[in-house]
Design a protein around this motif. Sequence first.
Motif, PDB file in Angstrom:
ATOM      1  N   ILE A 137       0.837  -1.203   0.000  1.00  0.00           N
ATOM      2  CA  ILE A 137       0.000   0.000   0.000  1.00  0.00           C
ATOM      3  C   ILE A 137       0.870   1.250   0.000  1.00  0.00           C
ATOM      4  O   ILE A 137       0.600   2.212  -0.733  1.00  0.00           O
ATOM      5  CB  ILE A 137      -0.970  -0.023   1.197  1.00  0.00           C
ATOM      6  CG1 ILE A 137      -2.012  -1.119   0.981  1.00  0.00           C
ATOM      7  CG2 ILE A 137      -1.632   1.326   1.401  1.00  0.00           C
ATOM      8  CD1 ILE A 137      -2.863  -1.419   2.192  1.00  0.00           C
ATOM      9  N   MET A 138       1.946   1.243   0.793  1.00  0.00           N
ATOM     10  CA  MET A 138       2.849   2.397   0.805  1.00  0.00           C
ATOM     11  C   MET A 138       3.556   2.560  -0.537  1.00  0.00           C
ATOM     12  O   MET A 138       3.707   3.678  -1.034  1.00  0.00           O
ATOM     13  CB  MET A 138       3.876   2.259   1.933  1.00  0.00           C
ATOM     14  CG  MET A 138       3.286   2.482   3.299  1.00  0.00           C
ATOM     15  SD  MET A 138       4.512   2.488   4.611  1.00  0.00           S
ATOM     16  CE  MET A 138       4.847   0.749   4.773  1.00  0.00           C
ATOM     17  N   LEU A 139       3.982   1.458  -1.134  1.00  0.00           N
ATOM     18  CA  LEU A 139       4.633   1.512  -2.446  1.00  0.00           C
ATOM     19  C   LEU A 139       3.687   2.088  -3.491  1.00  0.00           C
ATOM     20  O   LEU A 139       4.079   2.925  -4.305  1.00  0.00           O
ATOM     21  CB  LEU A 139       5.110   0.126  -2.852  1.00  0.00           C
ATOM     22  CG  LEU A 139       5.805   0.016  -4.214  1.00  0.00           C
ATOM     23  CD1 LEU A 139       7.081   0.845  -4.210  1.00  0.00           C
ATOM     24  CD2 LEU A 139       6.126  -1.430  -4.520  1.00  0.00           C
ATOM     25  N   TYR A 140       2.432   1.652  -3.465  1.00  0.00           N
ATOM     26  CA  TYR A 140       1.435   2.176  -4.394  1.00  0.00           C
ATOM     27  C   TYR A 140       1.247   3.681  -4.180  1.00  0.00           C
ATOM     28  O   TYR A 140       1.153   4.449  -5.140  1.00  0.00           O
ATOM     29  CB  TYR A 140       0.108   1.437  -4.207  1.00  0.00           C
ATOM     30  CG  TYR A 140      -0.976   1.923  -5.115  1.00  0.00           C
ATOM     31  CD1 TYR A 140      -0.972   1.617  -6.467  1.00  0.00           C
ATOM     32  CD2 TYR A 140      -2.021   2.700  -4.620  1.00  0.00           C
ATOM     33  CE1 TYR A 140      -1.964   2.065  -7.310  1.00  0.00           C
ATOM     34  CE2 TYR A 140      -3.021   3.152  -5.452  1.00  0.00           C
ATOM     35  CZ  TYR A 140      -2.995   2.830  -6.792  1.00  0.00           C
ATOM     36  OH  TYR A 140      -3.980   3.281  -7.624  1.00  0.00           O
ATOM     37  N   GLY A 141       1.216   4.132  -2.919  1.00  0.00           N
ATOM     38  CA  GLY A 141       1.072   5.555  -2.629  1.00  0.00           C
ATOM     39  C   GLY A 141       2.249   6.372  -3.142  1.00  0.00           C
ATOM     40  O   GLY A 141       2.072   7.492  -3.645  1.00  0.00           O
TER      41      GLY A 141
END
Length: 157
Positions: free
Chosen positions: A56-60
């Motif tokens: 999720i952080m990588l996607y953000g």
Amino acid sequence: MIAMQKLQPELKKLQQKYKVRKTPAPQRRDDEALQGRGRQSAWWMPADAAANPVLIMLYGVIKGLANKVLVHGKLVSLPRYIPTGSKMYHDLVRSGGQIKSFGMDLNLKLFSVHSSFLAQIPFILFVLAAVGLQYFQMAQLNTEIVRPDRRCRLNNS
């Protein structure tokens, strides 16, 4: 040897008092898991759940790098999280916020609007590869494991 024989009754009392298990811990864990008596805290969420916050952080971060804002009625690329003087910043502004890798814009999703079906093929292949690798991993986990000291099955069948 004689000293051990003298200590034997005392050892039996301690074993009864503290219920010492003679099976090794890994085998006990496997046996309890197969019988459904394992630690419930270890089974309440899938094993991959620990990776979800990282994804999720990588996607953000990817969405932030491909950030676009409306300036004077025109959509302009304005990347976040990197210095404005860096080469990467200028490359992202010049590309209009597109992050291309392996023939696919990493800012898009499988069901995003693509220019054509051919532009969507890399996304489809990526999803199929992920599903195939997950199937392969589960097949590997469900096969019989042969250890020198014992044989066990990890699935409940």
